[in-house]
Design a protein around this motif. Structure first.
Motif, PDB file in Angstrom:
ATOM      1  N   MET A   4       0.840  -1.206   0.000  1.00 11.10           N
ATOM      2  CA  MET A   4       0.000   0.000   0.000  1.00 11.10           C
ATOM      3  C   MET A   4       0.873   1.252   0.000  1.00 11.10           C
ATOM      4  N   LYS A   5       1.925   1.254   0.787  1.00 13.04           N
ATOM      5  CA  LYS A   5       2.835   2.407   0.840  1.00 13.04           C
ATOM      6  C   LYS A   5       3.482   2.615  -0.522  1.00 13.04           C
ATOM      7  N   TYR A   8       0.808   4.168  -2.795  1.00  8.26           N
ATOM      8  CA  TYR A   8       0.564   5.583  -2.492  1.00  8.26           C
ATOM      9  C   TYR A   8       1.744   6.443  -2.950  1.00  8.26           C
ATOM     10  N   ARG A  35      -8.875   8.249  -1.263  1.00  6.56           N
ATOM     11  CA  ARG A  35      -9.536   8.308   0.054  1.00  6.56           C
ATOM     12  C   ARG A  35     -10.176   6.977   0.435  1.00  6.56           C
ATOM     13  N   GLY A  37      -8.956   4.154  -0.118  1.00  6.78           N
ATOM     14  CA  GLY A  37      -7.933   3.134   0.096  1.00  6.78           C
ATOM     15  C   GLY A  37      -7.657   2.283  -1.119  1.00  6.78           C
ATOM     16  N   GLU A  38      -7.895   2.851  -2.307  1.00  5.73           N
ATOM     17  CA  GLU A  38      -7.686   2.140  -3.574  1.00  5.73           C
ATOM     18  C   GLU A  38      -6.656   2.885  -4.443  1.00  5.73           C
TER      19      GLU A  38
END
Length: 95
Positions: A4-5, A8, A35, A37-38
């Motif tokens: 995820m990091k 992003y 926002r 989380g995708e």
């Protein structure tokens, strides 16, 4: 580093290459995905814009494409893969 990091971080790398070419609605859609989380959805949208406008370095486009899952790739992503000399991603459920 967790995935995820990494995603992003890629969104932030692509943003300056894509957003100048996006309309307000497209920017809102990307920000909504972030926002929610995708970040991979944002990567796919930013990647398409940056590729269409030839505004990002090839290495960055390749890095971004490689983060996408096969089920996230559409026709434009196939065109991007072909242009960058990468194998197309194929969703195993489509085989």
């Amino acid at each position: 580093m967790n995935m995820m990091k990494i995603c992003y971080d890629m969104v932030e790398k692509l943003r300056p290459y894509a957003e100048p070419y996006m309309d307000k609605l497209s920017k809102e859609a990307v920000n909504s995905a972030i926002r929610a989380g995708e970040p991979s959805i944002a990567i796919g949208d930013y990647l398409a814009e940056a590729w269409l406008h030839k505004s990002a370095p090839k290495e960055l486009l390749i890095e971004a494409y490689n983060l996408l899952e096969p089920y996230e790739c559409g026709d434009i992503h196939d065109d991007i893969a072909d242009d960058l000399g990468l194998p197309r991603k194929v969703d195993p459920l489509d085989e």
